[in-house]
Design an enzyme around this catalytic site. Structure first.
Site, PDB file in Angstrom:
ATOM      1  N   LYS A 194       0.966  -1.316  -0.184  1.00  0.00           N
ATOM      2  CA  LYS A 194       0.009   0.071  -0.021  1.00  0.00           C
ATOM      3  C   LYS A 194       0.754   1.323   0.176  1.00  0.00           C
ATOM      4  O   LYS A 194       1.629   1.635   0.884  1.00  0.00           O
ATOM      5  CB  LYS A 194      -0.755  -0.002   1.307  1.00  0.00           C
ATOM      6  CG  LYS A 194      -2.050   1.048   1.172  1.00  0.00           C
ATOM      7  CD  LYS A 194      -2.552   1.532   2.399  1.00  0.00           C
ATOM      8  CE  LYS A 194      -1.962   2.686   3.238  1.00  0.00           C
ATOM      9  NZ  LYS A 194      -2.146   3.910   2.519  1.00  0.00           N
ATOM     10  N   GLY A 247       7.063   4.560   8.485  1.00  0.00           N
ATOM     11  CA  GLY A 247       6.198   5.708   8.561  1.00  0.00           C
ATOM     12  C   GLY A 247       6.432   6.543   9.874  1.00  0.00           C
ATOM     13  O   GLY A 247       7.373   6.286  10.479  1.00  0.00           O
ATOM     14  N   GLU A 269       9.574   0.652  10.837  1.00  0.00           N
ATOM     15  CA  GLU A 269      10.750   1.822  10.738  1.00  0.00           C
ATOM     16  C   GLU A 269       9.890   2.856  10.767  1.00  0.00           C
ATOM     17  O   GLU A 269       9.392   3.457  10.198  1.00  0.00           O
ATOM     18  CB  GLU A 269      11.231   1.611   9.384  1.00  0.00           C
ATOM     19  CG  GLU A 269      12.701   2.324   9.204  1.00  0.00           C
ATOM     20  CD  GLU A 269      12.706   3.669   9.001  1.00  0.00           C
ATOM     21  OE1 GLU A 269      12.499   4.522   9.797  1.00  0.00           O
ATOM     22  OE2 GLU A 269      12.619   4.246   7.886  1.00  0.00           O
ATOM     23  N   CYS A 303      13.585  10.095   7.165  1.00  0.00           N
ATOM     24  CA  CYS A 303      13.715   9.331   8.420  1.00  0.00           C
ATOM     25  C   CYS A 303      15.002   9.620   8.998  1.00  0.00           C
ATOM     26  O   CYS A 303      15.182   9.707  10.276  1.00  0.00           O
ATOM     27  CB  CYS A 303      13.042   8.070   8.256  1.00  0.00           C
ATOM     28  SG  CYS A 303      13.765   6.911   7.387  1.00  0.00           S
ATOM     29  N   GLU A 405      10.218  14.736  15.945  1.00  0.00           N
ATOM     30  CA  GLU A 405      10.657  14.703  14.809  1.00  0.00           C
ATOM     31  C   GLU A 405       9.749  15.670  13.695  1.00  0.00           C
ATOM     32  O   GLU A 405       8.499  15.679  13.834  1.00  0.00           O
ATOM     33  CB  GLU A 405      10.358  13.364  14.040  1.00  0.00           C
ATOM     34  CG  GLU A 405      10.938  12.993  12.469  1.00  0.00           C
ATOM     35  CD  GLU A 405      10.805  11.607  11.999  1.00  0.00           C
ATOM     36  OE1 GLU A 405       9.517  11.047  12.328  1.00  0.00           O
ATOM     37  OE2 GLU A 405      11.554  11.173  11.225  1.00  0.00           O
TER      38      GLU A 405
HETATM   39  P1  ADP Z   1       3.070  10.584   7.836  1.00  0.00           P
HETATM   40  O1  ADP Z   1       2.323  11.095   9.212  1.00  0.00           O
HETATM   41  O2  ADP Z   1       4.676  10.778   7.685  1.00  0.00           O
HETATM   42  O3  ADP Z   1       2.225  10.889   6.529  1.00  0.00           O
HETATM   43  P2  ADP Z   1       1.956   8.006   8.346  1.00  0.00           P
HETATM   44  O4  ADP Z   1       2.688   6.999   9.494  1.00  0.00           O
HETATM   45  O5  ADP Z   1       0.858   8.596   8.572  1.00  0.00           O
HETATM   46  O6  ADP Z   1       3.150   8.935   8.122  1.00  0.00           O
HETATM   47  O7  ADP Z   1       2.031   7.077   7.050  1.00  0.00           O
HETATM   48  C1  ADP Z   1       2.998   6.034   6.315  1.00  0.00           C
HETATM   49  C2  ADP Z   1       1.959   5.079   5.785  1.00  0.00           C
HETATM   50  O8  ADP Z   1       1.200   4.558   6.772  1.00  0.00           O
HETATM   51  C3  ADP Z   1       0.784   5.469   4.883  1.00  0.00           C
HETATM   52  O9  ADP Z   1       1.000   4.473   3.769  1.00  0.00           O
HETATM   53  C4  ADP Z   1      -0.290   5.826   5.359  1.00  0.00           C
HETATM   54  O10 ADP Z   1      -1.432   5.550   4.487  1.00  0.00           O
HETATM   55  C5  ADP Z   1      -0.515   4.417   6.336  1.00  0.00           C
HETATM   56  N1  ADP Z   1      -1.104   4.568   7.605  1.00  0.00           N
HETATM   57  C6  ADP Z   1      -1.428   5.976   8.325  1.00  0.00           C
HETATM   58  N2  ADP Z   1      -2.536   5.377   9.259  1.00  0.00           N
HETATM   59  C7  ADP Z   1      -2.351   4.108   9.130  1.00  0.00           C
HETATM   60  C8  ADP Z   1      -2.992   3.246  10.293  1.00  0.00           C
HETATM   61  N3  ADP Z   1      -3.710   3.584  11.282  1.00  0.00           N
HETATM   62  N4  ADP Z   1      -2.771   1.879   9.861  1.00  0.00           N
HETATM   63  C9  ADP Z   1      -2.193   1.523   8.914  1.00  0.00           C
HETATM   64  N5  ADP Z   1      -1.561   2.222   8.035  1.00  0.00           N
HETATM   65  C10 ADP Z   1      -1.659   3.531   8.235  1.00  0.00           C
END
Ligand code: ADP
Length: 505
Positions: A194, A247, A269, A303, A405
């Site tokens: 995804k 993320g 990570e 990161c 961060e």
């Molecule tokens: P950022 O805050 O830097 O945008 P995120 O951690 O929100 O980073 O996003 C990193 C990835 O995790 C993206 O693909 C996002 O769609 C996905 N994501 C965000 N929230 C969730 C969640 N609750 N469960 C699973 N995946 C998520």
């Protein structure tokens, strides 16, 4: 049925046909619910600057993708494929990515805002290298025989984990996909990957190449969609065997709590607040060059960015003078297509606002603003999410700009007098991804490499990243390792086999 492609022309004149469907079972399909998501050019912002609208997966689409990936995992076309043939297939995949590197660099520059040059010379080189590197591993993982007694023959079998869900971020859209796909495929898993909702495009073009490379149907499936819906549905699914995530730490926490209910295998990570230490005996020009590069490149959206810099007090003022000069001469903020641009726009409005908010926090906390600290207007239309490269000095460990961060072109600098103090400052963080040390004293460099709480240490450089060398963090920066041989651990499990060689009574 909706048309699942759109003809596009990027601002650099590259024309291509963008797939917009979900990629399930080697076909682009519509989402069952008809949900979509829209992606914009962050240099232009605003609704009318939409690049494309793509299909977004909900729980029903996730269900379908998992079903297909499960079937592919057991299908002889994948399961029985010899390890060497799997490697050859991956190597073909790497060649196809390389052939289209200008297109991929164009798409990621457009969708993410990174400079085209950086995408082409950094992201694409890395993406191709990673798949090629792991194609070599496919038939070079070996099992063990273990000596016990003459009456027992014991050995191990390294096997794939099963269906792996990979959730990737927006800062290196294509490269992050390859970091995750490479080891997963080398080990024989099937995958549902995804992309981040901000950067959904390049991974769909990758889908076309997956088919062209001859990867069997269902081995790699690609879903776009919001994290809170598509991501959560993947994490919750009982037939997903593993989650590999890159993320934010906040999202990792939420993923871990959901995963605890099904006890899935997991690698995380989660970013960092990496320190960079400069001792008085360092080559100051080198230290300044790397310090600048590794917080200001990719708009600071890295990161491993060395976002906390610690300078020994006798060179503090000189370092600051040179660092500010470097920002003035090198850090040209501009559109991602301009050759002179060093720094493009932040990826989207939320991130732009967040960076500006942290700048205000830094000022309120009493840090000294040495450079930047404001948005930048680029071009005559004045749109886009551009932020001036920003230096805060005299930062203390209690300040939020030291602890949290920011993920933008903002650096927090302070001084130290002794090695002990430098280490204490460096380790004063909940994160532990990377750490850089600049010194000509080799003994000190090795001492610090041992004592610093980080998954990676760079001596007289910063943020080196190489597909052959493991990558990952300690503390809240993550669990598990990617890249290198260690990356294979995340996508395989070892089985012990005990063979009775004749201890019948
Ligand atoms: P950022 O805050 O830097 O945008 P995120 O951690 O929100 O980073 O996003 C990193 C990835 O995790 C993206 O693909 C996002 O769609 C996905 N994501 C965000 N929230 C969730 C969640 N609750 N469960 C699973 N995946 C998520």
């Amino acid at each position: 049925m909706a048309r699942l492609t759109v003809d596009l022309e990027a601002p650099n004149g590259v024309k291509y046909t963008q797939p917009t469907g979900l990629f399930i079972g080697n076909d682009f399909v519509e989402s069952k619910s008809g949900k979509t998501l829209t992606t914009i050019d962050p240099a232009l912002d605003k609704i009318e600057e939409v690049i494309a609208t793509v299909q977004a997966a909900d729980a029903d689409d996730v269900e379908q993708a998992v079903k297909v990936a499960r079937a592919a995992f057991k299908d002889p076309s994948w399961k029985q494929l010899s390890a060497s043939d799997r490697g050859r297939l991956m190597s073909r995949f790497a060649d196809l990515i390389e052939e289209k590197r200008e297109l991929f660099a164009t798409i990621d520059a457009w969708d993410n805002g990174k400079t085209y040059q950086e995408a082409l010379e950094n992201d694409l080189v890395e993406a191709v290298c990673v798949i090629r590197y792991y194609s070599g591993w496919a038939d070079k993982t070996f099992d063990q025989t273990i000596s016990t007694t003459p009456k027992k023959f014991a050995y191990t079998l390294r096997q794939p984990i099963g269906v792996v869900a990979q959730i990737i971020p927006w800062n290196y859209p294509l490269a992050m996909a390859t970091w995750k796909l490479g080891p997963a495929l080398a080990c024989g898993n099937t995958v549902i990957i995804k992309a981040a909702e901000q950067t959904p495009l390049s991974i769909l073009v990758l889908g076309q190449l997956i088919k062209e490379a001859g990867v069997p149907s269902g081995v790699i499936n690609i879903l776009n969609g919001p994290g809170k819906e598509t991501g959560v549905a993947l994490v919750q699914h009982r037939f997903v065997d593993k989650i590999a995530f890159t993320g934010s730490a906040a999202t990792a926490t939420s993923i871990m709590s959901i995963v605890s209910k099904t006890l899935k295998n997991i690698t995380l990570e989660n970013g960092g607040k990496s320190p960079l230490l400069v001792f008085a005996d360092a080559d100051l020009d080198e230290a300044v060059k790397w310090s600048h590069l590794e917080i200001m490149s990719n708009q600071g959206q890295i990161c491993t960015a060395t976002s906390r810099i610690m300078i020994q007090d006798c060179i503090y003022d000189e370092f600051l003078r040179r660092f500010r000069d470097t920002i003035k001469t090198v850090s040209c903020v501009g559109k991602q297509w301009d050759k002179e641009s060093y720094q493009g726009p932040q990826v989207y409005k939320v991130q732009f606002d967040r960076v500006l908010e942290y700048i205000e926090i830094g000022k309120e906390e009493g840090a000294v603003l040495l450079a930047g600290g404001h948005p930048v207007t680029v071009g005559d239309r004045g749109k886009g999410f551009f932020v001036a490269p920003t230096i805060f000095t005299d930062v203390t460990p209690s300040m939020r700009i030291w602890r949290e961060e920011i993920f933008g072109p903002v650096v927090a600098i302070c001084r130290f007098s002794t090695e002990k103090e430098a280490l204490e400052l460096a380790n004063h963080t909940t994160y532990g991804l990377g750490a850089a040390v600049f010194t000509k004293d080799l003994e000190r460099a090795h001492r610090i490499a041992v004592e610093i709480e980080a998954g990676m240490v760079w001596v007289n450089s910063s943020q080196d990243c190489d597909p052959r060398i493991l990558f990952g963090g300690v503390k809240q920066s993550g669990i598990g390792r990617e890249l290198g041989e260690a990356g294979l651990e995340a996508y395989s499990q070892i089985k012990a086999v005990h063979v009775n060689m004749g201890n019948r009574l």
